[in-house]
Design a protein around this motif. Structure first.
Motif, PDB file in Angstrom:
ATOM      1  N   PHE A 166      45.751  13.591  51.084  1.00 52.94           N
ATOM      2  CA  PHE A 166      45.030  12.440  51.606  1.00 52.94           C
ATOM      3  C   PHE A 166      44.713  11.448  50.482  1.00 52.94           C
ATOM      4  O   PHE A 166      43.665  10.816  50.466  1.00 52.94           O
ATOM      5  N   SER A 167      45.648  11.321  49.542  1.00 59.76           N
ATOM      6  CA  SER A 167      45.400  10.493  48.365  1.00 59.76           C
ATOM      7  C   SER A 167      45.530   8.993  48.652  1.00 59.76           C
ATOM      8  O   SER A 167      44.893   8.177  47.993  1.00 59.76           O
ATOM      9  N   SER A 168      46.338   8.617  49.638  1.00 68.05           N
ATOM     10  CA  SER A 168      46.490   7.196  49.946  1.00 68.05           C
ATOM     11  C   SER A 168      45.226   6.676  50.626  1.00 68.05           C
ATOM     12  O   SER A 168      44.417   7.443  51.148  1.00 68.05           O
ATOM     13  N   LYS A 169      45.060   5.347  50.644  1.00 63.41           N
ATOM     14  CA  LYS A 169      43.868   4.749  51.240  1.00 63.41           C
ATOM     15  C   LYS A 169      43.767   5.081  52.723  1.00 63.41           C
ATOM     16  O   LYS A 169      42.695   5.422  53.232  1.00 63.41           O
ATOM     17  N   THR A 170      44.902   5.000  53.424  1.00 60.32           N
ATOM     18  CA  THR A 170      44.904   5.287  54.862  1.00 60.32           C
ATOM     19  C   THR A 170      44.549   6.744  55.118  1.00 60.32           C
ATOM     20  O   THR A 170      43.727   7.066  55.990  1.00 60.32           O
ATOM     21  N   ALA A 171      45.180   7.647  54.339  1.00 56.96           N
ATOM     22  CA  ALA A 171      44.926   9.080  54.518  1.00 56.96           C
ATOM     23  C   ALA A 171      43.503   9.437  54.109  1.00 56.96           C
ATOM     24  O   ALA A 171      42.873  10.298  54.723  1.00 56.96           O
ATOM     25  N   MET A 172      42.970   8.781  53.090  1.00 60.78           N
ATOM     26  CA  MET A 172      41.608   9.059  52.652  1.00 60.78           C
ATOM     27  C   MET A 172      40.600   8.700  53.737  1.00 60.78           C
ATOM     28  O   MET A 172      39.579   9.370  53.919  1.00 60.78           O
ATOM     29  N   SER A 173      40.910   7.651  54.472  1.00 61.43           N
ATOM     30  CA  SER A 173      40.045   7.267  55.591  1.00 61.43           C
ATOM     31  C   SER A 173      40.013   8.378  56.643  1.00 61.43           C
ATOM     32  O   SER A 173      38.960   8.692  57.195  1.00 61.43           O
ATOM     33  N   ARG A 174      41.181   8.989  56.915  1.00 61.72           N
ATOM     34  CA  ARG A 174      41.253  10.131  57.826  1.00 61.72           C
ATOM     35  C   ARG A 174      40.413  11.300  57.293  1.00 61.72           C
ATOM     36  O   ARG A 174      39.672  11.960  58.032  1.00 61.72           O
ATOM     37  N   TYR A 175      40.578  11.552  56.006  1.00 59.52           N
ATOM     38  CA  TYR A 175      39.875  12.646  55.338  1.00 59.52           C
ATOM     39  C   TYR A 175      38.364  12.497  55.508  1.00 59.52           C
ATOM     40  O   TYR A 175      37.657  13.443  55.896  1.00 59.52           O
ATOM     41  N   ASN A 176      37.857  11.296  55.251  1.00 59.92           N
ATOM     42  CA  ASN A 176      36.417  11.045  55.350  1.00 59.92           C
ATOM     43  C   ASN A 176      35.938  11.146  56.795  1.00 59.92           C
ATOM     44  O   ASN A 176      34.843  11.659  57.065  1.00 59.92           O
ATOM     45  N   LYS A 177      36.768  10.664  57.736  1.00 60.20           N
ATOM     46  CA  LYS A 177      36.391  10.730  59.145  1.00 60.20           C
ATOM     47  C   LYS A 177      36.285  12.192  59.599  1.00 60.20           C
ATOM     48  O   LYS A 177      35.346  12.579  60.309  1.00 60.20           O
ATOM     49  N   LEU A 178      37.239  12.996  59.178  1.00 62.02           N
ATOM     50  CA  LEU A 178      37.218  14.410  59.537  1.00 62.02           C
ATOM     51  C   LEU A 178      35.993  15.104  58.963  1.00 62.02           C
ATOM     52  O   LEU A 178      35.342  15.917  59.637  1.00 62.02           O
ATOM     53  N   TYR A 179      35.667  14.808  57.709  1.00 61.29           N
ATOM     54  CA  TYR A 179      34.500  15.431  57.097  1.00 61.29           C
ATOM     55  C   TYR A 179      33.215  15.030  57.816  1.00 61.29           C
ATOM     56  O   TYR A 179      32.305  15.847  58.011  1.00 61.29           O
ATOM     57  N   PHE A 180      33.158  13.762  58.224  1.00 60.88           N
ATOM     58  CA  PHE A 180      31.986  13.300  58.970  1.00 60.88           C
ATOM     59  C   PHE A 180      31.847  14.058  60.285  1.00 60.88           C
ATOM     60  O   PHE A 180      30.750  14.501  60.661  1.00 60.88           O
ATOM     61  N   LEU A 181      32.977  14.236  60.990  1.00 59.80           N
ATOM     62  CA  LEU A 181      32.955  14.952  62.264  1.00 59.80           C
ATOM     63  C   LEU A 181      32.623  16.429  62.081  1.00 59.80           C
ATOM     64  O   LEU A 181      31.940  17.036  62.916  1.00 59.80           O
ATOM     65  N   ILE A 182      33.123  17.029  60.981  1.00 58.12           N
ATOM     66  CA  ILE A 182      32.826  18.431  60.692  1.00 58.12           C
ATOM     67  C   ILE A 182      31.328  18.632  60.493  1.00 58.12           C
ATOM     68  O   ILE A 182      30.724  19.550  61.057  1.00 58.12           O
ATOM     69  N   GLU A 183      30.707  17.756  59.700  1.00 62.06           N
ATOM     70  CA  GLU A 183      29.273  17.868  59.468  1.00 62.06           C
ATOM     71  C   GLU A 183      28.486  17.631  60.754  1.00 62.06           C
ATOM     72  O   GLU A 183      27.489  18.319  61.027  1.00 62.06           O
ATOM     73  N   LYS A 184      28.954  16.674  61.558  1.00 55.35           N
ATOM     74  CA  LYS A 184      28.284  16.397  62.825  1.00 55.35           C
ATOM     75  C   LYS A 184      28.356  17.607  63.759  1.00 55.35           C
ATOM     76  O   LYS A 184      27.362  17.993  64.383  1.00 55.35           O
ATOM     77  N   LYS A 185      29.552  18.207  63.837  1.00 58.33           N
ATOM     78  CA  LYS A 185      29.740  19.378  64.687  1.00 58.33           C
ATOM     79  C   LYS A 185      28.899  20.561  64.211  1.00 58.33           C
ATOM     80  O   LYS A 185      28.337  21.308  65.004  1.00 58.33           O
TER      81      LYS A 185
END
Length: 295
Positions: A83-102
């Motif tokens: 997830f090193s690219s800017k687009t992939a990093m955005s996915r990475y951060n979104k997933l982490y946010f959802l994981i913490e929320k869950k």
């Protein structure tokens, strides 16, 4: 691709997918590596707006959503390079946010559910931020299939209990950490017994295989009576100590010879013939002196 120790590997081939968009698709053999590969691929394929629905879908499939979400977090951390690219990093951060929320949602649901279902008499102790119930612990570890996961969970709970500032303790129950430690000893004992049992079973299996293995038989390159005469001498010639060199019955020696020797054509020996050759009265069956083995 680095893996994470997922306990439940719920994946299907494309042809059997009920929801191709959210199912984990694995065409080859399903194992931790193939499952993790497919899961990372899925997070890179889905739109970010589909992530919440994807996680909810997987939650409804697995038996232990909390464990699954923790392993997903571990998988993402182990493969941050994907997830090193800017687009992939955005996915990475979104997933982490959802994981913490869950995780927060699960913990809240667990507290509410536990308060309604776990009687006070089964709660060992209370602290400011949580309570300790070995009844719940035992139910939880029964849902875990990995032995090491069980030991880690029990050890963490025992340590948390020792560190907690407890304001009430149920004296009718054994101490929470003691129960956790006893369960650890119980599991380790069972594993040792299982290991010893498996070892014994393997030894039995090896012995059966060994018993079934063909016995080496020596092929004689000459008349049989040369061999039987040698045994006859050892059975009948009395030594200075008053005993023959071999003290066995003719029938026993005959069986031994038949079990361990073949004739010059590679055929089995006749038990009756060998007994006749071994008989001390049948000197006519002895080889002539040129062939006789002198002991």
């Amino acid at each position: 691709m680095q893996t994470a120790p997922f306990v439940e590997l719920l994946a299907v081939p494309q042809a059997l997918a009920k929801n191709p968009l959210f199912d984990i698709i694995v065409e080859e053999k399903v194992n931790v590596q193939s499952y993790c590969n497919a899961l990372i691929a899925k997070t890179l394929e889905l739109k970010q707006s589909q992530f919440p629905a994807f996680i909810d879908y997987q939650f409804n499939l697995v038996k232990n959503p909390e464990v699954w979400i923790c392993k997903l977090e571990k998988l993402l951390a182990n493969n941050e390079a994907f997830f090193s690219s800017k687009t992939a990093m955005s996915r990475y951060n979104k997933l982490y946010f959802l994981i913490e929320k869950k995780r927060t949602e699960l913990q809240s649901l667990r507290v509410v559910d536990t308060k309604t279902k776990t009687p006070k008499r089964l709660i060992n102790a209370n602290s400011d931020d949580r309570y300790f119930s070995y009844f719940e612990v035992k139910n939880h570890i029964e849902t875990l299939t990995d032995f090491t996961e069980k030991l880690i969970y029990l050890t963490q709970e025992a340590f948390a209990y020792k560190q907690a500032d407890k304001f009430s303790i149920n004296t009718t129950l054994q101490a929470y950490d003691e129960q956790c430690n006893h369960q650890i000893e119980h599991l380790q004992t069972l594993r040792k017994m299982r290991s010893e049992y498996d070892k014994e079973q393997q030894e039995k299996l090896d012995n059966v295989k060994l018993a079934k293995a063909p016995t080496l038989k020596i092929r004689l390159n000459g008349p049989i009576n040369i061999l039987t005469d040698a045994y006859k001498q050892m059975m009948n010639d009395v030594k200075p100590n008053g005993k023959p060199y071999i003290e066995y019955k003719i029938k026993e020696i005959a069986k031994f010879i038949c079990d361990n020797y073949l004739d010059e054509n590679g055929n089995e020996l006749s038990m009756l013939t060998i007994q006749t050759y071994l008989s001390p009265t049948r000197t006519d069956k002895n080889p002539n002196n040129d062939w006789k083995i002198k002991l």
